[in-house]
Design a protein around this motif. Structure first.
Motif, PDB file in Angstrom:
ATOM      1  N   LEU A  36       1.854 136.916  25.658  1.00  0.00           N
ATOM      2  CA  LEU A  36       2.692 135.770  25.308  1.00  0.00           C
ATOM      3  C   LEU A  36       2.599 134.659  26.347  1.00  0.00           C
ATOM      4  O   LEU A  36       3.255 133.618  26.208  1.00  0.00           O
ATOM      5  CB  LEU A  36       4.157 136.210  25.162  1.00  0.00           C
ATOM      6  N   ILE A  91       8.704 143.447  17.174  1.00  0.00           N
ATOM      7  CA  ILE A  91       8.428 142.029  17.390  1.00  0.00           C
ATOM      8  C   ILE A  91       8.919 141.578  18.758  1.00  0.00           C
ATOM      9  O   ILE A  91      10.043 141.878  19.154  1.00  0.00           O
ATOM     10  CB  ILE A  91       9.121 141.188  16.290  1.00  0.00           C
ATOM     11  N   TRP A  92       8.072 140.838  19.488  1.00  0.00           N
ATOM     12  CA  TRP A  92       8.445 140.320  20.796  1.00  0.00           C
ATOM     13  C   TRP A  92       8.358 138.797  20.797  1.00  0.00           C
ATOM     14  O   TRP A  92       7.344 138.229  20.379  1.00  0.00           O
ATOM     15  CB  TRP A  92       7.531 140.878  21.886  1.00  0.00           C
ATOM     16  N   LEU A  93       9.437 138.174  21.272  1.00  0.00           N
ATOM     17  CA  LEU A  93       9.493 136.716  21.321  1.00  0.00           C
ATOM     18  C   LEU A  93       9.821 136.263  22.726  1.00  0.00           C
ATOM     19  O   LEU A  93      10.563 136.946  23.445  1.00  0.00           O
ATOM     20  CB  LEU A  93      10.589 136.203  20.369  1.00  0.00           C
ATOM     21  N   TYR A 100       9.815 133.711   9.729  1.00  0.00           N
ATOM     22  CA  TYR A 100       9.157 132.501  10.202  1.00  0.00           C
ATOM     23  C   TYR A 100       9.889 131.246   9.726  1.00  0.00           C
ATOM     24  O   TYR A 100       9.886 130.227  10.409  1.00  0.00           O
ATOM     25  CB  TYR A 100       7.692 132.471   9.760  1.00  0.00           C
ATOM     26  N   PHE A 143      12.742 130.980  12.240  1.00  0.00           N
ATOM     27  CA  PHE A 143      12.269 130.502  13.541  1.00  0.00           C
ATOM     28  C   PHE A 143      12.062 128.995  13.494  1.00  0.00           C
ATOM     29  O   PHE A 143      12.384 128.271  14.442  1.00  0.00           O
ATOM     30  CB  PHE A 143      10.945 131.180  13.913  1.00  0.00           C
ATOM     31  N   SER A 186       1.013 135.335  17.109  1.00  0.00           N
ATOM     32  CA  SER A 186       1.224 134.088  16.367  1.00  0.00           C
ATOM     33  C   SER A 186       1.259 132.917  17.333  1.00  0.00           C
ATOM     34  O   SER A 186       1.850 132.998  18.402  1.00  0.00           O
ATOM     35  CB  SER A 186       2.537 134.144  15.589  1.00  0.00           C
ATOM     36  N   GLU A 221       4.709 134.608  19.521  1.00  0.00           N
ATOM     37  CA  GLU A 221       5.224 135.852  18.948  1.00  0.00           C
ATOM     38  C   GLU A 221       4.154 136.923  19.041  1.00  0.00           C
ATOM     39  O   GLU A 221       2.980 136.672  18.765  1.00  0.00           O
ATOM     40  CB  GLU A 221       5.613 135.681  17.475  1.00  0.00           C
ATOM     41  N   ARG A 253       3.613 140.645  17.439  1.00  0.00           N
ATOM     42  CA  ARG A 253       4.190 141.524  16.435  1.00  0.00           C
ATOM     43  C   ARG A 253       3.292 142.734  16.261  1.00  0.00           C
ATOM     44  O   ARG A 253       2.108 142.614  15.958  1.00  0.00           O
ATOM     45  CB  ARG A 253       4.319 140.757  15.114  1.00  0.00           C
TER      46      ARG A 253
END
Lengths: 269, 269
Positions: A146, A173-175, A196, A199, A242, A251, A253
DNA sequence: GAGTGGTCTAGACCACTTC
DNA sequence: AAGTGGTCTAGACCACTCC
């Protein structure tokens, strides 16, 4: 209009972006050819306007004539810039109506990144179930992908998608923590549409494209439990990164898909 | 030049294609809008020339000026047709040199349809081993996907691809018997390059695009043996239907991939 | 009818390749 | 220098949407 190679004059000021431009079109690097045609510079300026939020998802951007006047180029040149942004899926053209900023909220474009399809087509929608939503430090591998520093704040969301009552997808999921401040399990559950779309609407983060790495793996105990299969069963592992404007990753995922009654479809060309 | 909506005059005759054209551009169907712009008609004519073999893979097609003269339209209109054919990967433009028919023989485009990549990049090439090549009747499911009648002649090829000594891909390939008359194990072994380059060069069959369905499956006894894994191990199942000009299916390929050290990569947008 | 994007043309000039 | 594709312009007209 002067010659194509002339520098772009700075047009009249606008709200969000200054539309400043490098004075020369040919890069000065020693021996670097790096020639960038006018329409690509226009494209870059327009991308900046999108990124800066001057034009928001779902809204119409100015007409081609207006843009041509703003950038002091011919309509044909603007057209070519818009063409590329449209094929990049950043914009959507609608004849007679205008050109619009692409959005994940659109009914027809929803689940644009979900490539899993049922073997027997059924118009049924996915059922979502959120397992948790936690704010914590990003593990090293997640941080790296990320573009965070190890230990930076991140948000982890885990959920299950079911089709016709059967759990089919388990997503981890990691944000990044910064842009997703305020994301909670409650808000996730409250928002009806696709992630999405949320977001985009609630955090101003637009997913533009993604890269996936796909493997076959054996279900571990957790996945087996959540998806209702035997431990060791083959599952499709889909790691998706993403990206938003400027190819910035936003993102990570990791999905596990059951593929007894569904398949991942892909078009090669 | 007359108005854009006028019928295209038939240009001077050429070798392979007659360049005949429907008299009217607007389809006559009751209430059917079906409007087709000039450049799309040009594109269709050019596709026919490709399909008919007037222009062969790797060769240059006539210049835009020549094509404009042949079709009696402006260079800009030809350009738009060529643009679309280039983004469809049927043609390749090379500034200063010309426009060429795409080919699988090209070094840079080789393995265009193979999406499996090593986790640790290594410039190594695949080792091929052919298990068999048999001429036989197409099973019902194969016939259906290839657009054959059940029982029509077909060719079945099975092979293994290895990377760095490790078997990674087991392919079970079905081809229609008619266009692939004369395909034998010996010829397969004799031809050095990728299969698609051979199909193109020796059988005149160009693979243009493909559709894949991907699943995770457990290795059966045969796959386990051939790929050197335990029975029951998770494998990526990739069913590919390859299409040639006019979206005619010409190959059904069922692959099993080991994904411990490789992954299937995909770009979403 | 006015405004939007979509098509088509004609001509000029630029960048690249080859001779 | 000649030939190729690539860019840019200016203007006309078409197709579609909305008022």
């Amino acid at each position: 209009m002067s010659t194509p190679s002339a520098a772009l004059p700075v047009p009249a000021g606008r709200a969000a972006a200054a539309d400043a431009l490098p004075g020369e079109r040919i890069a000065e690097g020693p021996g670097s050819p790096a020639f960038s045609p006018l329409y690509r510079q226009i494209k870059a300026l327009m991308t900046r306007s999108l990124q800066a939020g001057e034009w928001r998802p779902g809204e119409a951007i100015p007409s081609e004539m207006d843009l041509a006047a703003r950038f002091k180029v011919s309509q044909g040149t603007v057209r070519k810039a818009v063409d590329e942004l449209a094929t990049d899926n950043l914009l959507v053209r609608r004849q007679g109506k205008g050109t619009f900023v692409a959005t994940h909220a659109e009914q027809k474009i929803q689940y644009r990144f979900l490539r899993l399809a049922p073997d027997q087509p059924s118009g049924e929608r996915a059922q979502r179930r959120f397992l948790d939503c936690r704010r914590q430090r990003a593990p090293a591998d997640v941080a790296r992908l990320l573009g965070l520093k190890a230990g930076d704040a991140a948000v982890q969301v885990r959920r299950v998608l079911s089709f016709q009552g059967q759990p089919v997808i388990y997503d981890d999921i990691w944000l990044p923590g910064k842009p997703f401040k305020g994301l909670t399990a409650e808000r996730l559950a409250a928002y009806g549409g696709p992630l999405y779309a949320m977001f985009e609407a609630e955090f101003g983060v637009s997913m533009i494209r993604a890269e996936e790495k796909i493997r076959a793996v054996a279900a571990d105990a957790l996945a087996a439990e959540v998806l209702g299969v035997a431990a060791g069963s083959p599952l499709l592992s889909v790691e998706r990164l993403s990206l938003t404007y400027g190819d910035r990753p936003v993102e990570l995922r990791r999905g596990l898909y059951r593929t007894e009654a569904h398949h991942y479809r892909n078009e090669l060309s």
